[in-house]
Write an enzyme that holds these catalytic residues in place. Structure first.
Site, PDB file in Angstrom:
ATOM      1  N   LYS A  23       0.857  -1.187   0.000  1.00 26.24           N
ATOM      2  CA  LYS A  23       0.000   0.000   0.000  1.00 26.24           C
ATOM      3  C   LYS A  23       0.886   1.229   0.000  1.00 26.24           C
ATOM      4  CE  LYS A  23      -4.496   0.841   0.310  1.00 26.24           C
ATOM      5  NZ  LYS A  23      -5.567  -0.086  -0.079  1.00 26.24           N
TER       6      LYS A  23
HETATM    7  N1  GLU Z   1      -7.321  -0.013  -3.403  1.00 23.25           N
HETATM    8  C1  GLU Z   1      -8.090  -1.198  -3.647  1.00 23.25           C
HETATM    9  C2  GLU Z   1      -8.172  -2.060  -2.399  1.00 23.25           C
HETATM   10  O1  GLU Z   1      -8.000  -1.595  -1.305  1.00 23.25           O
HETATM   11  C3  GLU Z   1      -7.615  -1.943  -4.865  1.00 23.25           C
HETATM   12  C4  GLU Z   1      -6.219  -2.469  -4.795  1.00 23.25           C
HETATM   13  C5  GLU Z   1      -5.736  -3.046  -6.120  1.00 23.25           C
HETATM   14  O2  GLU Z   1      -6.533  -3.206  -7.027  1.00 23.25           O
HETATM   15  O3  GLU Z   1      -4.557  -3.337  -6.194  1.00 23.25           O
HETATM   16  O4  GLU Z   1      -8.485  -3.219  -2.473  1.00 23.25           O
END
Ligand code: GLU
Length: 436
Positions: free
Chosen positions: A126
């Site tokens: 993240k």
């Molecule tokens: N931000 C989204 C989540 O928290 C998508 C993450 C992604 O597709 O890599 O799942």
């Protein structure tokens, strides 16, 4: 707001020694307390426990940009790779003033568990930049994104770390990341990010994927509780990408959406809100406020309204020890990451509420991100029907597997999901062994 007494205690007592003193709203602790519970029930080996508790990499970078005024400003950017044993780190990037290292660490670990729950060949990561994008011009945002990307060149890559949109980032931001990365390596690499515009290697169905995933698992839960779809009432907190899509798709399936909200507040109509009309209204007026024919409710009130399904699809820590006892829904489908605190879990469990935990409920987004990555790497693109069909299959299977785990170990859905995920990641570690 955390209480100053507990906050002071937290600084002198190691959080994992005595959970009574940990603040309820620390997302890293929220994630860790569930992890600890699941790991204990799985009898996880102490060595592996230590490995899975520690993020692999935590990167903090300075992101200097020239503001439109000509002044230089320096922002702070973070990227955390929690675990990459099953594949490249996968997870979004958020632009927000509330970004902290603890929050990003928690969200990165959640991505590891989320990808494992739906059995994708990805690890978890993240990122975030501490900034207020609402006060920045498009040019400033572009410079911020490009410099942040340049600072992360060491970890980014389709085989190592693949970002996606998250809070306050979108397809345009992904396009800048893709371009910056590609210019640096000297050729076009579409698979370095997902959630891109369709024209540049994005996947059909990605935009609706998280909301569609919520729909699939909610239907599974309704069937288990023997609530007919056309009798189900739903309250949705949040009208961004996840909340508005979930509301639209659930309404299209015949569910009655009795309340929706955005950051200013919500609207409530027990006879059902016309979601396409509400979407039109927001397009014109920006907020739901003033939508004709509905009463207004606060975001707090929305959570305790009478309904069958509650979909918290906005922020973290909205269902807490303070309001969990008042929740009337029979099913909670967590569209957001971390909407329920660990203390609230116990109360919801006691009330017999069927919780579809975030790491399962909102995994539709990363599942179609995986499809996008596969399509980019293969250079062969699928039609939307194929994307949706495959998404549905993966979400339904994961739902059934989590139910199986929860029943086998006589735990709630949340701990069942963590146990399934930890078991999958741990199995990979056991087979791979330690590199030394
Ligand atoms: N931000 C989204 C989540 O928290 C998508 C993450 C992604 O597709 O890599 O799942």
């Amino acid at each position: 707001m955390s209480n100053p007494k507990t906050r002071r205690a937290q600084t002198i007592i190691k959080p994992d020694r005595d959970r009574r003193f940990v603040t309820e709203d620390n997302p890293f602790e929220a994630m860790m307390s569930r992890f600890d519970d699941a790991a204990r029930r799985l009898n996880l080996e102490p060595g592996l426990y230590k490995v899975l508790r520690s993020p692999e990499k935590q990167i903090i970078v300075s992101v200097p940009i020239v503001r439109d005024s000509g002044e230089i400003e320096v922002f702070t950017g973070i990227r955390v790779l929690h675990n990459t044993s099953r594949g490249p780190a996968k997870g979004g990037i958020r632009f927000d003033m509330a970004v902290t290292l603890d929050e990003v660490k928690a969200l990165a670990a959640w991505m590891t568990w989320k990808c494992a729950v739906v059995n994708l060949p990805f690890g978890g990561g993240k990122g975030g930049v501490i900034c207020d994008p609402t006060t920045m011009s498009v040019g400033e945002l572009e410079r911020l994104t490009r410099r942040y990307t340049a600072e992360l060149m060491e970890t980014l890559g389709p085989d190592s770390d693949v970002p996606a949109p998250d809070v306050n980032t979108n397809e345009r931001v992904m396009a800048w990341i893709m371009d910056t990365y590609s210019m640096r390596v000297g050729h076009t690499v579409t698979a370095v990010v997902t959630g891109k515009p369709i024209e540049m290697g994005g996947s059909l169905g990605r935009r609706d994927a998280t909301g569609r995933g919520c729909l699939v698992v909610t239907k599974e839960a309704l069937a288990r509780l023997e609530i007919p779809i056309d009798k189900a009432t739903v309250a949705v907190q949040g009208f961004g990408n996840v909340g508005s899509t979930a509301a639209r798709l659930m309404a299209a399936e015949g569910m009655r959406i009795v309340a929706v909200s955005d950051k200013k507040g919500g609207i409530h109509d027990p006879s059902g809100i016309d979601i396409p009309a509400a979407l039109e209204w927001v397009k014109e007026h920006r907020f739901l406020e003033g939508f004709p024919g509905a009463k207004s409710v606060t975001n707090e009130e929305l959570l305790t309204l009478k309904c069958d399904v509650l979909v918290p699809a906005a922020l973290e820590n909205v269902i807490t020890s303070k309001n969990a006892a008042q929740i009337k829904a029979r099913i909670i489908c967590e569209g957001a990451n971390g909407p329920t605190t660990a203390r609230a879990d116990a109360i919801l469990d006691k009330k017999g509420i069927f919780v579809i935990p975030d790491i399962l409920a909102n995994a539709g987004g990363v599942t179609v991100s995986y499809f996008e990555w596969v399509q980019d790497r293969g250079g062969y693109f699928w039609d939307e029907e194929t994307v949706n069909e495959r998404l549905e299959k993966i979400m339904s299977k994961a739902f059934t597997e989590v139910v199986g785990m929860a029943e086998k170990h006589e735990v709630g859905m949340r701990i069942g999901a963590y146990m399934l995920a930890i078991e999958r990641v741990a199995a990979m570690h056991r087979m791979r062994g330690l590199y030394a």
